[in-house]
Design a protein around this motif. Structure first.
Motif, short mmCIF file in Angstrom:
data_model
loop_
_atom_site.label_atom_id
_atom_site.label_comp_id
_atom_site.label_asym_id
_atom_site.label_seq_id
_atom_site.Cartn_x
_atom_site.Cartn_y
_atom_site.Cartn_z
N ARG A 197 -8.85 79.90 54.68
CA ARG A 197 -7.76 78.93 54.68
C ARG A 197 -6.78 79.30 55.78
NH1 ARG A 197 -8.68 74.55 53.36
NH2 ARG A 197 -6.77 73.94 52.33
N SER A 198 -6.30 78.32 56.50
CA SER A 198 -5.31 78.58 57.53
C SER A 198 -3.98 78.90 56.87
CB SER A 198 -5.16 77.36 58.45
OG SER A 198 -4.52 76.30 57.75
N PRO A 199 -3.08 79.60 57.57
CA PRO A 199 -1.75 79.84 57.00
C PRO A 199 -1.05 78.54 56.60
CG PRO A 199 -2.10 81.25 58.90
CD PRO A 199 -3.27 80.31 58.85
N GLU A 200 -1.19 77.53 57.44
CA GLU A 200 -0.52 76.25 57.15
C GLU A 200 -1.07 75.61 55.88
OE1 GLU A 200 -0.23 77.45 61.27
OE2 GLU A 200 -2.01 77.04 60.04
N ALA A 201 -2.40 75.67 55.72
CA ALA A 201 -3.01 75.08 54.52
C ALA A 201 -2.61 75.84 53.27
CB ALA A 201 -4.53 75.08 54.67
N ALA A 202 -2.57 77.18 53.35
CA ALA A 202 -2.18 77.97 52.18
C ALA A 202 -0.76 77.67 51.76
CB ALA A 202 -2.35 79.45 52.49
N VAL A 203 0.14 77.52 52.72
CA VAL A 203 1.53 77.18 52.40
C VAL A 203 1.60 75.77 51.81
CG1 VAL A 203 3.81 76.71 53.37
CG2 VAL A 203 2.53 78.72 54.12
N ALA A 204 0.90 74.82 52.42
CA ALA A 204 0.98 73.43 51.98
C ALA A 204 0.46 73.25 50.57
CB ALA A 204 0.21 72.53 52.95
N GLU A 205 -0.65 73.92 50.23
CA GLU A 205 -1.18 73.73 48.89
C GLU A 205 -0.38 74.49 47.83
OE1 GLU A 205 -5.25 74.48 49.50
OE2 GLU A 205 -5.02 76.63 49.78
N THR A 206 0.25 75.59 48.22
CA THR A 206 1.15 76.27 47.29
C THR A 206 2.37 75.41 47.02
OG1 THR A 206 0.39 78.42 48.12
CG2 THR A 206 2.43 78.39 46.86
N ARG A 207 2.88 74.76 48.05
CA ARG A 207 4.00 73.84 47.86
C ARG A 207 3.59 72.62 47.02
NH1 ARG A 207 7.57 73.23 53.30
NH2 ARG A 207 8.95 72.30 51.75
N ALA A 208 2.36 72.16 47.23
CA ALA A 208 1.88 71.02 46.43
C ALA A 208 1.81 71.39 44.96
CB ALA A 208 0.50 70.58 46.94
N LEU A 209 1.36 72.60 44.67
CA LEU A 209 1.28 73.04 43.27
C LEU A 209 2.66 73.15 42.65
CD1 LEU A 209 -0.24 74.14 40.83
CD2 LEU A 209 -0.27 76.39 41.93
N ARG A 210 3.61 73.72 43.36
CA ARG A 210 4.94 73.91 42.80
C ARG A 210 5.68 72.58 42.64
NH1 ARG A 210 8.02 77.79 46.85
NH2 ARG A 210 9.86 77.30 45.60
N GLY A 211 5.34 71.58 43.46
CA GLY A 211 6.06 70.32 43.42
C GLY A 211 5.36 69.21 42.65
N ALA A 212 4.23 69.51 42.00
CA ALA A 212 3.43 68.47 41.34
C ALA A 212 4.14 67.95 40.09
CB ALA A 212 2.06 69.03 40.98
N THR A 213 4.69 66.74 40.18
CA THR A 213 5.45 66.18 39.06
C THR A 213 4.57 65.80 37.87
OG1 THR A 213 5.34 63.98 40.08
CG2 THR A 213 7.29 65.32 40.56
N GLY A 214 3.28 65.61 38.11
CA GLY A 214 2.38 65.23 37.02
C GLY A 214 1.63 66.39 36.40
N PHE A 215 1.98 67.62 36.79
CA PHE A 215 1.19 68.78 36.36
C PHE A 215 1.19 68.94 34.84
CE2 PHE A 215 0.65 73.26 35.31
CZ PHE A 215 -0.45 73.61 36.07
N HIS A 216 2.35 69.04 34.23
CA HIS A 216 2.41 69.34 32.80
C HIS A 216 1.85 68.19 31.96
CE1 HIS A 216 4.39 73.16 33.19
NE2 HIS A 216 5.37 72.63 33.90
N GLN A 217 2.14 66.94 32.36
CA GLN A 217 1.62 65.81 31.59
C GLN A 217 0.10 65.73 31.68
OE1 GLN A 217 4.15 65.80 33.83
NE2 GLN A 217 5.52 64.05 33.50
N THR A 218 -0.44 66.05 32.86
CA THR A 218 -1.90 66.03 33.03
C THR A 218 -2.55 67.12 32.20
OG1 THR A 218 -1.71 65.10 35.26
CG2 THR A 218 -3.77 66.23 34.71
N LEU A 219 -1.97 68.31 32.22
CA LEU A 219 -2.51 69.42 31.44
C LEU A 219 -2.45 69.10 29.95
CD1 LEU A 219 -3.71 71.97 32.70
CD2 LEU A 219 -1.63 73.18 32.04
N ALA A 220 -1.33 68.52 29.52
CA ALA A 220 -1.19 68.16 28.10
C ALA A 220 -2.23 67.10 27.70
CB ALA A 220 0.21 67.65 27.83
N ALA A 221 -2.45 66.12 28.58
CA ALA A 221 -3.42 65.06 28.27
C ALA A 221 -4.84 65.61 28.22
CB ALA A 221 -3.32 63.94 29.31
N GLY A 222 -5.10 66.69 28.96
CA GLY A 222 -6.46 67.25 29.01
C GLY A 222 -6.78 68.21 27.90
N GLY A 223 -5.82 68.51 27.04
CA GLY A 223 -6.02 69.51 26.00
C GLY A 223 -7.16 69.20 25.05
#
Length: 291
Positions: A197-223
């Protein structure tokens, strides 16, 4: 609930990404839903769906190869990447998000594309295939074939990744990304070869994970999700990385049991998100699966 596409409102963004809006009809009335996507190439349409906490750029390593033969559409799922969260009142369950994706394709003027998905995206791809909304399905380490213990392990790992991404200051993430060892610390849970992974890609996907507004609702729906239905009359390919540390590869055997006509493919040396680990192999699997 009924989702219907209206005339798209398309705005060009940086790196050729675009945004499209379409109407959403629910029991609470009409809503407007927008998603961000990247479209390249020509040929039969191929819709690409990323995993939880990721963004469309997860497919970047294979986009160029695929675009030589396909009209490739990589989308940020609602609440992930640059796509806004679902409107209030819409759950992040399989039925809703798969219907949203069908409406998205119709808004683009695309009818029954081929679809490929990874992890959550693989589960959504199979749901689209079960509903016969697509021409073919290729699922890379799809969610939904776990035992209860495996599900708990995966969800605990994902929550820990999210906490880690949100707790690290951005300068620390950027500093870690500059070395192979640092990128291993950031993304080795999902990649077998994080140093690629390039440095830019690693930063971008880490930021995507931290900023994902649908993360908790998606995880809850998948339980409570278990994919237990066969996918009939649609060609299905299921591929699993031999070094997947999040959804263990024995889940691919269960998937083959549920969908007996599926083609089960082994991805040697690949992790949970295999597109970066072996772009040539993954692209070939996707092209064969959408032939």
């Amino acid at each position: 609930m009924l989702l219907t596409a209206c005339l798209p409102q398309r705005r060009e963004r940086a790196v050729m990404a675009a945004e499209i809006s379409f109407s959403v009809e629910t029991a609470r009335g009409s809503r407007t839903l927008s998603v961000t996507y990247e479209r390249r190439g020509a040929g039969e349409p191929l819709l690409l769906l990323h995993g939880i906490g990721h963004h469309w750029q997860a497919w970047e390593p294979v986009m160029g190869i695929l675009a030589a033969d396909r009209d490739v559409i990589a989308v940020d799922l609602p609440g992930f990447g640059a796509s806004p969260a679902l409107p209030d009142g819409l759950p992040y369950d399989l039925a809703t998000v798969s219907t949203v994706l069908d409406a998205f394709c119709r808004a683009l003027g695309v009818e029954r594309p081929h679809v490929a998905g990874n992890s959550l995206g693989g589960l959504l791809a199979l749901e689209l295939g079960r509903e016969k909304l697509v021409r073919s399905v290729t699922a890379l380490s799809p969610a939904g074939f776990w035992s209860e213990a495996e599900r708990r392990y995966a969800f605990t790992t994902l929550r820990a990744m999210r906490v880690g991404a949100r707790s690290l200051p951005l300068p620390v993430i950027e500093r870690l990304s500059r070395s192979a060892a640092g990128r291993t610390a950031l993304v080795s849970t999902i990649y077998a070869r994080p140093g690629r992974r390039s440095p830019e890609a690693a930063v971008a996907e880490t930021r995507a994970l931290r900023g994902a507004t649908g993360f908790h609702q998606t995880l809850a729906a998948g339980g409570g999700v278990l994919f237990g239905d066969d996918v009939r009359d649609v060609p299905v390919t299921i591929a699993w990385g031999t070094k997947d540390r999040l959804l263990l590869r024995r889940q691919g055997v269960r998937a083959k049991y549920v969908i007996p006509r599926a083609r089960l493919v082994r991805l040697p040396g690949c992790g949970h998100v295999p597109m970066s680990d072996d772009p040539a192999l993954v692209a070939r699997v996707l092209l064969d699966g959408s032939a």
